[in-house]
Structures are given as structure tokens and as C-alpha cells.
Enzyme design. Sequence first.
Site, PDB file in Angstrom:
ATOM      1  N   SER A   1       3.232  -2.199  10.437  1.00  0.00           N
ATOM      2  CA  SER A   1       4.782  -2.163  10.698  1.00  0.00           C
ATOM      3  C   SER A   1       5.594  -3.575  10.373  1.00  0.00           C
ATOM      4  CB  SER A   1       5.147  -1.642  12.034  1.00  0.00           C
ATOM      5  OG  SER A   1       4.671  -0.370  12.506  1.00  0.00           O
TER       6      SER A   1
ATOM      7  N   ASN B   1       1.021  -1.138   0.077  1.00  0.00           N
ATOM      8  CA  ASN B   1       0.073   0.021  -0.007  1.00  0.00           C
ATOM      9  C   ASN B   1       0.716   1.304  -0.068  1.00  0.00           C
ATOM     10  OD1 ASN B   1      -1.857   1.958   0.543  1.00  0.00           O
ATOM     11  ND2 ASN B   1      -2.495   1.531   2.398  1.00  0.00           N
TER      12      ASN B   1
ATOM     13  N   GLU C   1      -6.700   4.563   7.666  1.00  0.00           N
ATOM     14  CA  GLU C   1      -6.615   5.929   7.437  1.00  0.00           C
ATOM     15  C   GLU C   1      -7.928   6.484   6.902  1.00  0.00           C
ATOM     16  OE1 GLU C   1      -2.865   5.509   5.543  1.00  0.00           O
ATOM     17  OE2 GLU C   1      -2.220   4.772   7.377  1.00  0.00           O
TER      18      GLU C   1
ATOM     19  N   GLU D   1      -5.303  -5.236  10.467  1.00  0.00           N
ATOM     20  CA  GLU D   1      -4.252  -4.119  10.486  1.00  0.00           C
ATOM     21  C   GLU D   1      -4.845  -3.328  11.860  1.00  0.00           C
ATOM     22  OE1 GLU D   1      -2.238  -2.721   6.888  1.00  0.00           O
ATOM     23  OE2 GLU D   1      -4.041  -1.533   6.921  1.00  0.00           O
TER      24      GLU D   1
ATOM     25  N   HIS E   1      -9.646   1.102   4.663  1.00  0.00           N
ATOM     26  CA  HIS E   1      -8.337   1.247   5.468  1.00  0.00           C
ATOM     27  C   HIS E   1      -8.548   2.023   6.564  1.00  0.00           C
ATOM     28  CE1 HIS E   1      -4.103   2.419   5.773  1.00  0.00           C
ATOM     29  NE2 HIS E   1      -3.933   1.010   5.576  1.00  0.00           N
TER      30      HIS E   1
ATOM     31  N   LYS F   1       0.102   4.208  -0.277  1.00  0.00           N
ATOM     32  CA  LYS F   1      -0.474   5.379   0.305  1.00  0.00           C
ATOM     33  C   LYS F   1      -0.439   6.648  -0.563  1.00  0.00           C
ATOM     34  CE  LYS F   1      -0.121   3.064   4.644  1.00  0.00           C
ATOM     35  NZ  LYS F   1      -0.014   3.105   6.347  1.00  0.00           N
TER      36      LYS F   1
ATOM     37  N   GLY G   1       2.336   2.259  10.971  1.00  0.00           N
ATOM     38  CA  GLY G   1       3.266   3.259  10.810  1.00  0.00           C
ATOM     39  C   GLY G   1       4.121   3.584  12.262  1.00  0.00           C
TER      40      GLY G   1
HETATM   41  P1  13P Z   1       2.807   0.608   7.546  1.00  0.00           P
HETATM   42  O1  13P Z   1       3.477  -0.680   7.006  1.00  0.00           O
HETATM   43  O2  13P Z   1       3.776   1.668   7.272  1.00  0.00           O
HETATM   44  O3  13P Z   1       2.998   0.297   9.193  1.00  0.00           O
HETATM   45  O4  13P Z   1       1.392   0.701   7.153  1.00  0.00           O
HETATM   46  C1  13P Z   1       0.569  -0.468   7.311  1.00  0.00           C
HETATM   47  C2  13P Z   1      -0.615  -0.109   6.352  1.00  0.00           C
HETATM   48  O5  13P Z   1      -1.360   0.678   6.761  1.00  0.00           O
HETATM   49  C3  13P Z   1      -0.767  -0.894   5.269  1.00  0.00           C
HETATM   50  O6  13P Z   1      -2.035  -1.063   4.591  1.00  0.00           O
END
Ligand code: 13P
Length: 249
Positions: free
Chosen positions: A210, A9, A98, A168, A96, A11, A174
Amino acid sequence: MRRLLFAANWKMHLGPDEARAYVKAFRARYNRREDREVWFFPPAVSVEAAAQTARDRGDLLVGTQDVYWEPKGAFTGAVSAPLALQAGARATLIGHSERRHVFGETDEDTRRKMGAALAAGLLPMLCVGETLAERDAGHTLAVVVRQLAAALSGVDGAALSRVVVAYEPVWAIGTGRTATPEDAGAVHREIRGWLHGRGAPAPRVLYGGSVNAKNAAALLAERELDGVLVGGASLDPEGWAQLVQTSAA
Ligand code: 13P
């Protein structure tokens, strides 16, 4: 054979030229393997560039990070599932963390998006996961089951079989903190059981939060994980090619 799914992803990173260069570099470092597939979720503006660059590699699939539920119309700024499909997307993330926590997306929104994605023929990857406060209060499984039930209400066995779920935990995204393989495994078992009970014979459940080239092997040693959904550690093609080749004992 256990077949793992590695999903990147990106982002809000990597525009069209960067996406082309990335996929080219990745392809040069990763040859098709029968025991894994690799999906990419670029930002919507880069879906077409990534999909074209991956075109002749059947083991690489490109999706979009979000879709709106209406197929077309006066919805400035939104991208529908049929439009994403035209750009070359074959999958979409839905719900997701976010989208839920930065943009205020609700369980009801995820249900509508799920319906739109399935109707358009996209493979939905539904993201679920609890916040730290919810975990501390002992509500992890209740939250995850609520998110599943909301997004998948009315989705029957055949359609349900096309849905991938990514667990997740919000506190692991993150932050450099991952769930332990055991903790993730316990939640995955619950998710798998829920999907089974509604007619999906072999659901795929990924872990995200992460994940990196260092911790991926330990996580994937947990048999409940069918793969990983990765943000930060997917952003450079060399590192991602290395992560994707993690051996899962
Ligand atoms: P990270 O791997 O940066 O923690 O993000 C995970 C994520 O949200 C993947 O969709």
C-alpha cells in the site's frame, strides 16, 4: 550517496500494447536521476514490449514476476529464467505473497527459483512477509527469517550480493494499510543483519504494501528502506512518475 530503488509490480495488468504506451508515457515524465533507479515487473507477456521501450534508458530495468526452476521442457504454462532473459528481463520477483498465498508456492519452491534465477543471470528480488495472524502472534521476525533462510540456503556471498529483498507484510498488500516506518525499519534491520551475516556487504531491502505518492516520503525518510515495491499505485505512468520522484529527506 543513498541510491533508492523504485520497483513497480504490475501484477496481472497491462498487456504488450499497454506496456509500450505506459513506458513511453513514463519516460516522458521522468528523466534519469543518479540517486534512484526504476524497475518494472510487467506480466510475462509484456516483458518484451516493456524492455524494448525502455531499452536505451540504462536507469530503467524490466523484470518478470515469476520463473519456474527448470530451464526448459514440458511444463505447460510456465516460464523459465532463460526464456524470460531472452524476452529482455534482467530481474525476477521470487516468492511474492500472491505466489505463496494464491498459488500455494512453498519455501522450497522459492529456493529452487532462486537458484534458477541466479544461474540464468537474473537479479532476484525475493519477497518476504508475515500474515496478520503471524504478526498478531508475535512471529513476524521468525517468519521473515525462515523465508530468507529457505530461499537463500546455499547462496553464497557473491551471489547473495545480487539479491534484493522486498519486505511486504501480507496484511499491507492492497489493503490501504501500511506498516509504520518504525515497524518496517525494525524488520528491515533484521533482514539486513541476516544478509550481512552471510556475506552480503551492502544488501538492498525494499518495503512494499500500500505504498502510494502520499505515504512514500514518510516511509522513505526511514533510512532502513532502500526503496519501495509498489502494486496498485504503479499502474498509471503519471502517478508512478510522481511517486518515483518522491524526495527522501
Ligand atoms: P500494493 O502496492 O497494491 O499494496 O501491492 C504491493 C505489492 O504486492 C507489490 O509487490
